[in-house]
Design a protein around this motif. Structure first.
Motif, PDB file in Angstrom:
ATOM      1  N   PRO A 135       3.472   7.468   2.662  1.00 51.56           N
ATOM      2  CA  PRO A 135       3.242   6.045   2.958  1.00 51.56           C
ATOM      3  C   PRO A 135       2.466   5.887   4.261  1.00 51.56           C
ATOM      4  CG  PRO A 135       5.481   6.655   3.538  1.00 51.56           C
ATOM      5  CD  PRO A 135       4.885   7.857   2.834  1.00 51.56           C
ATOM      6  N   LEU A 136       1.964   4.690   4.506  1.00 53.01           N
ATOM      7  CA  LEU A 136       1.286   4.408   5.765  1.00 53.01           C
ATOM      8  C   LEU A 136       2.281   4.504   6.922  1.00 53.01           C
ATOM      9  CD1 LEU A 136      -0.906   1.298   4.799  1.00 53.01           C
ATOM     10  CD2 LEU A 136      -1.639   3.688   4.980  1.00 53.01           C
ATOM     11  N   ASP A 137       1.826   5.043   8.020  1.00 55.97           N
ATOM     12  CA  ASP A 137       2.655   5.167   9.217  1.00 55.97           C
ATOM     13  C   ASP A 137       2.766   3.792   9.884  1.00 55.97           C
ATOM     14  OD1 ASP A 137       3.890   5.745  11.598  1.00 55.97           O
ATOM     15  OD2 ASP A 137       2.434   7.245  12.248  1.00 55.97           O
ATOM     16  N   ILE A 167       0.838  -1.207   0.000  1.00 57.93           N
ATOM     17  CA  ILE A 167       0.000   0.000   0.000  1.00 57.93           C
ATOM     18  C   ILE A 167       0.871   1.254   0.000  1.00 57.93           C
ATOM     19  CG2 ILE A 167      -1.693   1.335   1.300  1.00 57.93           C
ATOM     20  CD1 ILE A 167      -2.917  -1.049  -0.031  1.00 57.93           C
ATOM     21  N   SER A 168       1.941   1.240   0.785  1.00 58.11           N
ATOM     22  CA  SER A 168       2.821   2.405   0.836  1.00 58.11           C
ATOM     23  C   SER A 168       3.495   2.660  -0.505  1.00 58.11           C
ATOM     24  CB  SER A 168       3.872   2.223   1.937  1.00 58.11           C
ATOM     25  OG  SER A 168       3.269   2.263   3.217  1.00 58.11           O
ATOM     26  N   ALA A 169       3.909   1.589  -1.194  1.00 55.82           N
ATOM     27  CA  ALA A 169       4.521   1.756  -2.513  1.00 55.82           C
ATOM     28  C   ALA A 169       3.527   2.353  -3.496  1.00 55.82           C
ATOM     29  CB  ALA A 169       5.039   0.408  -3.024  1.00 55.82           C
ATOM     30  N   GLU A 170       2.279   1.909  -3.427  1.00 60.92           N
ATOM     31  CA  GLU A 170       1.253   2.464  -4.319  1.00 60.92           C
ATOM     32  C   GLU A 170       1.000   3.943  -3.994  1.00 60.92           C
ATOM     33  OE1 GLU A 170      -0.004   1.120  -6.887  1.00 60.92           O
ATOM     34  OE2 GLU A 170       0.107  -1.052  -6.668  1.00 60.92           O
ATOM     35  N   LEU A 171       0.948   4.267  -2.723  1.00 60.62           N
ATOM     36  CA  LEU A 171       0.721   5.663  -2.331  1.00 60.62           C
ATOM     37  C   LEU A 171       1.864   6.558  -2.798  1.00 60.62           C
ATOM     38  CD1 LEU A 171      -0.662   5.111   1.284  1.00 60.62           C
ATOM     39  CD2 LEU A 171      -1.946   6.023  -0.666  1.00 60.62           C
TER      40      LEU A 171
END
Length: 224
Positions: free
Chosen positions: A110-112, A99-103
């Motif tokens: 990225p997600l915390d 998910i962080s890579a997509e963001l």
């Protein structure tokens, strides 16, 4: 009420930093560790092919994602659903990484990782040295796996929500909260006094108890 979000992804492979992409995201809202009816789901065009070996795992083919939204199209809705709640996943670093890579591809933070709750870590702490895959945990907690013929993000979320309840004792906490919310102290009447009833033990039960006590070092039952 304590809100958290449990989520799962399906992907084209295992390496988000070398081109693998998210193709399915599912998330379920939890209140006090119990699932609510609120959920998020998206099937996504990964903008690349889905390898056959990945399709064998989740049964999603290139044909399934034709015309589906791209990650950039669903990112805001997903983030709104996540809110600022703790994020729960099984083997969470994998899902967080994707998910962080997509963001980051679309210019978002990225997600915390401070929000991460990994049910795999929880399971290993409770069952050290034992298999702790989602399937293994479902079997251990006697959760029905009959519908899980392949990996599916939404189904996996629902199963993991049940596992998480068992790992955290959430069902008991939820039951206590429900009872407290429904109890009206203004109309509370104490229970009528009852005379304790002795339970008679058979000789076999007494012998089994004595044998059990004999195996315990310094049992408190034998101390005066």
């Amino acid at each position: 009420m304590s809100r958290s979000v449990l989520f799962d992804t399906e992907t084209t492979g295992f390496e988000p930093l070398t081109g693998d992409r998210v193709i399915e995201i599912a998330a379920i809202e939890l209140e006090n560790d119990l699932p609510t009816s609120n959920q998020f789901y998206a099937l996504i065009d990964p903008e690349r092919d889905i390898p056959p070996e990945s399709t064998k795992i989740h049964a999603i083919t290139n044909a399934h994602v034709v015309g589906k939204p791209k990650f950039a199209d669903i990112a805001d809705e997903m983030l709104a659903f996540f809110g600022d709640a703790p994020l729960i996943a099984h083997n969470a670093p994998f899902d967080f990484g994707f998910i962080s890579a997509e963001l980051e591809r679309i210019g978002k933070p990225p997600l915390d990782k401070a929000r991460m709750i990994d049910t795999l870590v929880l399971a290993k702490e409770r069952f050290p040295g034992m298999p702790n895959s989602l399937d293994a945990l479902c079997r251990r907690f006697e959760i029905d796996l009959s519908a899980r013929t392949t990996h599916n993000a939404l189904l996996d979320c629902k199963l993991l929500a049940e596992v998480y309840v068992e790992l955290t004792g959430g069902r008991q906490r939820g039951l206590t909260l429900d009872m407290e919310a429904s109890l009206s102290f203004a109309h509370y009447q104490p229970p009528a006094s009852r005379t304790p009833r002795r339970i008679a033990l058979t000789d076999a039960q007494r012998e089994a108890h004595a044998a059990f006590i004999a195996k315990i070092k310094e049992p408190v039952w034998l101390k005066e």
